[in-house]
Design a protein around this motif. Structure first.
Motif, mmCIF file in Angstrom:
data_model
loop_
_atom_site.group_PDB
_atom_site.id
_atom_site.type_symbol
_atom_site.label_atom_id
_atom_site.label_comp_id
_atom_site.label_asym_id
_atom_site.label_seq_id
_atom_site.Cartn_x
_atom_site.Cartn_y
_atom_site.Cartn_z
ATOM 1 N N ILE A 74 -4.508 1.495 3.441
ATOM 2 C CA ILE A 74 -4.972 0.474 2.500
ATOM 3 C C ILE A 74 -3.850 0.077 1.555
ATOM 4 O O ILE A 74 -3.660 -1.109 1.267
ATOM 5 C CB ILE A 74 -6.207 0.975 1.729
ATOM 6 N N LYS A 75 -3.079 1.040 1.082
ATOM 7 C CA LYS A 75 -1.954 0.739 0.190
ATOM 8 C C LYS A 75 -0.937 -0.137 0.916
ATOM 9 O O LYS A 75 -0.422 -1.114 0.347
ATOM 10 C CB LYS A 75 -1.295 2.016 -0.299
ATOM 11 N N ASN A 76 -0.676 0.188 2.171
ATOM 12 C CA ASN A 76 0.268 -0.629 2.944
ATOM 13 C C ASN A 76 -0.263 -2.045 3.140
ATOM 14 O O ASN A 76 0.508 -3.006 3.136
ATOM 15 C CB ASN A 76 0.561 0.022 4.293
ATOM 16 N N MET A 77 -1.582 -2.164 3.312
ATOM 17 C CA MET A 77 -2.156 -3.502 3.469
ATOM 18 C C MET A 77 -2.006 -4.305 2.184
ATOM 19 O O MET A 77 -1.673 -5.491 2.225
ATOM 20 C CB MET A 77 -3.640 -3.399 3.858
ATOM 21 N N THR A 78 -2.229 -3.689 1.037
ATOM 22 C CA THR A 78 -2.075 -4.421 -0.226
ATOM 23 C C THR A 78 -0.613 -4.756 -0.474
ATOM 24 O O THR A 78 -0.307 -5.810 -1.031
ATOM 25 C CB THR A 78 -2.645 -3.623 -1.418
ATOM 26 N N ASP A 79 0.287 -3.880 -0.050
ATOM 27 C CA ASP A 79 1.719 -4.171 -0.196
ATOM 28 C C ASP A 79 2.152 -5.315 0.712
ATOM 29 O O ASP A 79 3.120 -6.018 0.413
ATOM 30 C CB ASP A 79 2.557 -2.925 0.113
ATOM 31 N N SER A 80 1.444 -5.512 1.816
ATOM 32 C CA SER A 80 1.836 -6.563 2.756
ATOM 33 C C SER A 80 1.324 -7.935 2.342
ATOM 34 O O SER A 80 1.629 -8.932 3.004
ATOM 35 C CB SER A 80 1.337 -6.224 4.161
ATOM 36 N N SER A 81 0.562 -8.019 1.247
ATOM 37 C CA SER A 81 0.062 -9.331 0.804
ATOM 38 C C SER A 81 1.213 -10.274 0.493
ATOM 39 O O SER A 81 1.093 -11.490 0.678
ATOM 40 C CB SER A 81 -0.859 -9.163 -0.401
ATOM 41 N N VAL A 82 2.343 -9.764 0.040
ATOM 42 C CA VAL A 82 3.525 -10.596 -0.225
ATOM 43 C C VAL A 82 3.968 -11.281 1.065
ATOM 44 O O VAL A 82 4.269 -12.486 1.076
ATOM 45 C CB VAL A 82 4.670 -9.725 -0.799
#
Length: 121
Positions: A74-82
């Motif tokens: 989930i953290k990686n998914m939020t980081d990939s929003s950029v």
């Protein structure tokens, strides 16, 4: 005091003393026997509890690992929003360029048709 009475009293004292020594001498072995008896009775149940606790610990560790892995994903998914925002802007730019090319091509076709009208038969 008379001799038989004195002997009786001495015998009573020595018997009590002997009994006390016998109890004191055997008390540790009786205590150890009681401990052994207690251990023999309670050890199987304690071993089962230990086994159950080890199984629960393994299951808990597996669940903790799963939760940590999910949190990481989930953290990686939020980081990939950029990156998704960048992709979105690039797609919008590509669509705009395509629209400009289509519009330019349409003007080019209209200008060419104006120069060379179709022949009528």
């Amino acid at each position: 005091m008379e001799e038989p009475e004195m002997q009786l009293k001495v015998k009573k004292v020595t018997d009590k003393f002997t009994e006390s020594l016998y109890v004191l001498a055997n008390e540790p072995s009786v205590a150890l026997y009681r401990l052994q008896e207690h251990v023999r009775r309670s050890l199987p149940e304690l071993a089962q509890h230990k086994s159950d606790m080890q199984n629960w610990e393994e299951q808990s560790q597996g669940a903790i690992y799963t939760v940590e892995y999910a949190c990481s994903a989930i953290k990686n998914m939020t980081d990939s929003s950029v990156y998704f925002k960048s992709i979105d802007s690039l797609l919008k730019h590509a669509i705009a360029v395509k629209d400009q090319l289509n519009a330019a091509q349409g003007r080019s076709n209209v200008a060419q048709q104006a120069k060379n009208p179709p022949a009528t038969s």
